[in-house]
Design a protein around this motif. Structure first.
Motif, PDB file in Angstrom:
ATOM      1  N   LEU A 316     -71.569 -14.718  35.860  1.00 29.12           N
ATOM      2  CA  LEU A 316     -72.640 -14.871  36.837  1.00 29.12           C
ATOM      3  C   LEU A 316     -72.726 -16.281  37.399  1.00 29.12           C
ATOM      4  O   LEU A 316     -73.145 -16.476  38.541  1.00 29.12           O
ATOM      5  CB  LEU A 316     -73.987 -14.498  36.203  1.00 29.12           C
ATOM      6  N   SER A 317     -72.357 -17.277  36.618  1.00 38.25           N
ATOM      7  CA  SER A 317     -72.525 -18.664  37.048  1.00 38.25           C
ATOM      8  C   SER A 317     -71.249 -19.270  37.601  1.00 38.25           C
ATOM      9  O   SER A 317     -71.134 -20.483  37.703  1.00 38.25           O
ATOM     10  CB  SER A 317     -73.021 -19.504  35.868  1.00 38.25           C
ATOM     11  N   SER A 318     -70.255 -18.410  37.977  1.00 39.76           N
ATOM     12  CA  SER A 318     -68.982 -18.940  38.459  1.00 39.76           C
ATOM     13  C   SER A 318     -68.641 -18.351  39.820  1.00 39.76           C
ATOM     14  O   SER A 318     -69.405 -17.568  40.399  1.00 39.76           O
ATOM     15  CB  SER A 318     -67.867 -18.636  37.447  1.00 39.76           C
ATOM     16  N   CYS A 319     -67.471 -18.737  40.334  1.00 41.13           N
ATOM     17  CA  CYS A 319     -66.905 -18.213  41.589  1.00 41.13           C
ATOM     18  C   CYS A 319     -67.823 -18.448  42.788  1.00 41.13           C
ATOM     19  O   CYS A 319     -67.852 -17.640  43.722  1.00 41.13           O
ATOM     20  CB  CYS A 319     -66.564 -16.732  41.458  1.00 41.13           C
ATOM     21  N   GLY A 320     -68.582 -19.535  42.738  1.00 42.89           N
ATOM     22  CA  GLY A 320     -69.438 -19.863  43.864  1.00 42.89           C
ATOM     23  C   GLY A 320     -70.718 -19.072  43.938  1.00 42.89           C
ATOM     24  O   GLY A 320     -71.399 -19.075  44.976  1.00 42.89           O
ATOM     25  N   THR A 321     -71.073 -18.370  42.875  1.00 42.24           N
ATOM     26  CA  THR A 321     -72.306 -17.582  42.856  1.00 42.24           C
ATOM     27  C   THR A 321     -73.520 -18.501  42.961  1.00 42.24           C
ATOM     28  O   THR A 321     -73.610 -19.505  42.255  1.00 42.24           O
ATOM     29  CB  THR A 321     -72.396 -16.749  41.569  1.00 42.24           C
ATOM     30  N   THR A 322     -74.435 -18.166  43.831  1.00 36.78           N
ATOM     31  CA  THR A 322     -75.670 -18.935  43.969  1.00 36.78           C
ATOM     32  C   THR A 322     -76.799 -18.244  43.216  1.00 36.78           C
ATOM     33  O   THR A 322     -76.790 -17.020  43.052  1.00 36.78           O
ATOM     34  CB  THR A 322     -76.058 -19.096  45.450  1.00 36.78           C
ATOM     35  N   LYS A 323     -77.764 -19.025  42.792  1.00 37.99           N
ATOM     36  CA  LYS A 323     -78.896 -18.494  42.028  1.00 37.99           C
ATOM     37  C   LYS A 323     -80.190 -18.935  42.685  1.00 37.99           C
ATOM     38  O   LYS A 323     -80.336 -20.091  43.084  1.00 37.99           O
ATOM     39  CB  LYS A 323     -78.849 -18.964  40.579  1.00 37.99           C
ATOM     40  N   LYS A 324     -81.137 -18.018  42.797  1.00 39.26           N
ATOM     41  CA  LYS A 324     -82.422 -18.331  43.414  1.00 39.26           C
ATOM     42  C   LYS A 324     -83.541 -17.754  42.574  1.00 39.26           C
ATOM     43  O   LYS A 324     -83.520 -16.578  42.216  1.00 39.26           O
ATOM     44  CB  LYS A 324     -82.487 -17.756  44.836  1.00 39.26           C
ATOM     45  N   ASP A 325     -84.521 -18.616  42.250  1.00 38.70           N
ATOM     46  CA  ASP A 325     -85.700 -18.188  41.501  1.00 38.70           C
ATOM     47  C   ASP A 325     -86.740 -17.693  42.497  1.00 38.70           C
ATOM     48  O   ASP A 325     -87.223 -18.450  43.333  1.00 38.70           O
ATOM     49  CB  ASP A 325     -86.252 -19.362  40.691  1.00 38.70           C
TER      50      ASP A 325
END
Length: 591
Positions: A316-325
């Motif tokens: 989930l935290s790799s390959c350019g994945t973005t995270k938004k709360d």
């Protein structure tokens, strides 16, 4: 009995039985030579037309009644090398070839052609080229009144799945039935059509009663297939639209069919606590003019695995994945882009598949958006975080307690840890509420250790949030009324560690002050049972006297049996000795 009219080419029939009822009355001239074309006025008729080269034949259909004509070319075979310009069937809406053209049939026609007049007359012209080849056509027509027609079937189906049946099913379908069903599902899906039951009139070329399935919302082109008989066919569209046609003639009706359609997505997304997996079908890529070499994620270095499908699977935290709360959820987003590279220009659409894993409310919501020229479509499914809870033997939390039940001393310090199994390092685990119960179902008797982040038991000590772990300790206790076990259940909140205002950073908050959107994800973790060591020792003490008594009874029984055996042996030995003292003597003869 089916009344099939034969046209040009059935020389033997015309010579032997000219102008018979089973044939077109004008099929032969007075000399018995077959004619090309005819005028028809029957309410309905089926025509089998066999032609060779250089034909130019006209059929006129007309009645005095004010009715509409439906004309169906259920089978046609032209010269395979012919073009639509040199060899075709042209249909006119009126009494002659000067009437308005309704359409034409030729070698490239990708449909079962059906024409409908606007009045009580219709004309069709068959033209063939100079190549010697046996052309075959089967056509039938019937007059009907649109206002009283029995075509009260068909319609539009728009759900993700559904069912439909032929008229009167499972009874026989009516004669002269013409039904059209238009099916449309979500964009970027395909349609799979299956039949639970299927029984139409059997014919090698499906000329009489047939089902035709089209790839799209029109019946003019895109024929996927035609079916009749008793087989149960299956069809699949290349897009989210499909058209199904049922056509029957005037004889030999059967029970028809029961059909079911389902939408099939060409892409799928699976989200877990650790990974995001995107699967694309090669057929879907082909339909867009792309292959696996044209795909890339936000990070182009992450490449797919290609088998019969194209699969991206990554943490989930790799390959350019973005995270938004987003208040009560965390969204992980990555984009699969389909585009040509290395060229100066392109005429292909740039397609973006936007994959989103939304972690919220005890589940993982998976969303795929597919964009083509800024048009967005999506689909969803469900998963969950992976959370576990264990006891540890010390505050180092390095060695989990593996025994179950976990036997402890009264007032012994117990160490509990909740663990989140995720590859995202920027998450926090917060223990919101932990309760104890003597029952694994957590019934009416419960005891709060932690409530809303606040310690409710004097012995509870909570440790500061540490990445994927929530930790606390408390002293062992037991419930009154001789309840032997204690179970522990915790409500766990998971927050984005980058959000300094998240619920996980606020510690103890009273119920009145709690915010409605203060955490990202919530679940429950359960561990137990806990039992006191003295209960186990008491059980051992209760067991020892029983074993002693059991051993005594066993020994007494063995001694008794031994004595019985000895007595029996002595008696047998005495009896044998007594018998040996008395012998048998031979009686002397007196002679």
């Amino acid at each position: 009995m089916r009344d099939v009219v034969s046209g040009h080419g059935l020389f033997a029939q015309c010579r032997i039985r000219p102008c018979c009822k089973a044939e077109l009355l004008s099929c032969c001239s007075p000399t018995g030579v077959p004619q090309c074309g005819a005028s028809l006025s029957d309410p309905n008729k089926a025509l089998k037309i066999d032609l060779n080269s250089n034909a130019n034949c006209v059929w006129h259909i007309q009645r005095s009644e004010n009715q509409t004509i439906r004309l169906i070319f259920s089978y046609f075979k032209f010269n395979p090398s012919s073009s639509c310009e040199t060899e075709n069937i042209k249909v006119y809406d009126g009494p002659s070839s000067n009437s308005p053209l309704l359409g034409q049939v030729c070698n490239n026609t990708d449909a079962v052609p059906v024409f409908q007049s606007s009045s009580n007359s219709l004309t069709f012209l068959v033209t063939t080229n100079s190549v010697a080849f046996a052309r075959n056509f089967f056509v039938f027509y019937y007059f009907f009144s649109p206002e009283t027609a029995i075509d009260n079937c068909g319609g539009s189906l728009t759900g993700p799945d559904g069912t439909f049946t032929s008229p009167n099913y499972p009874a026989a379908y009516p004669e002269f039935t013409y039904c059209v069903w238009h099916i449309q599902t979500a964009k970027n899906s395909k349609i799979s059509l299956e039949f639970q039951d299927f029984f139409l009139e059997l014919d090698q070329n499906c000329q009489f009663d047939f089902l035709a399935v089209y790839d799209g919302l029109t019946t003019n082109t895109g024929l996927i297939g035609k079916a009749c008989g008793v087989s149960r066919p299956t069809f699949e569209s290349s897009s989210n639209v499909m058209t199904v046609v049922l056509s029957t003639d005037y004889a030999n009706s059967y029970r028809g069919f029961s059909a079911q359609y389902t939408s099939v997505l060409p892409t799928s997304l699976t989200c877990s606590s650790d990974t995001m997996t995107i699967v694309l079908s090669k057929a879907y890529l082909d339909s867009l003019g792309y292959n696996e070499t044209h795909l890339q994620l936000n990070d182009p270095s992450c490449r797919p695995v290609t088998t019969d499908q194209v699969i991206f699977s990554f943490p989930l935290s790799s390959c350019g994945t973005t995270k938004k709360d987003e208040d009560q959820s965390i969204t992980y987003t990555n984009i699969v882009t389909l585009s040509e590279s290395g060229n100066i220009i392109t005429r292909k659409k740039i397609v973006q598949i936007i994959a989103k894993c939304i972690m919220e409310n005890n589940s993982t919501l998976e969303v795929i958006y597919v964009t083509e020229n800024n048009v967005i479509q999506n689909t969803t499914s469900v998963g969950r975080y992976n959370v576990s809870m264990s006891f540890y033997d010390s505050d180092s939390f390095s060695s989990p307690v593996l025994e179950s039940p976990y036997y402890v001393d009264l007032n012994q310090t117990l160490f509990a840890q909740v663990s989140l199994h995720s590859t995202d390092p920027n998450l926090l685990v917060f223990l919101d509420t932990c309760t104890a119960s003597p029952q694994s179902e957590f019934g009416s008797i419960t005891y709060d250790l932690i409530r809303s982040g606040c310690n409710k038991d004097d012995t509870v000590v909570t440790y500061p949030p540490l990445e994927h772990y929530g930790r606390f300790r408390f002293n062992a206790f037991r419930f009154l009324r001789r309840a032997p076990s204690v179970y522990l259940q915790c409500d766990v909140l998971i927050c984005d560690s980058n959000n300094v205002n998240s619920r996980c950073t606020k510690g103890c908050v009273s119920r009145q002050k709690r915010e409605t959107s203060s955490y990202t994800w919530k679940t429950k973790a359960v561990v137990g049972p806990i039992r006191l060591k003295r209960d186990r020792r008491a059980a051992d003490h209760l067991e020892a006297p029983y074993l002693q008594r059991y051993s005594f009874y066993t020994l007494s029984f063995v001694v008794l049996i031994s004595n019985v055996i000895i007595v029996v042996a002595v008696v047998l030995k005495y009896h044998i000795r007594c018998l040996s003292r008395y012998g048998y003597q031979k009686i002397q003869s007196s002679y």
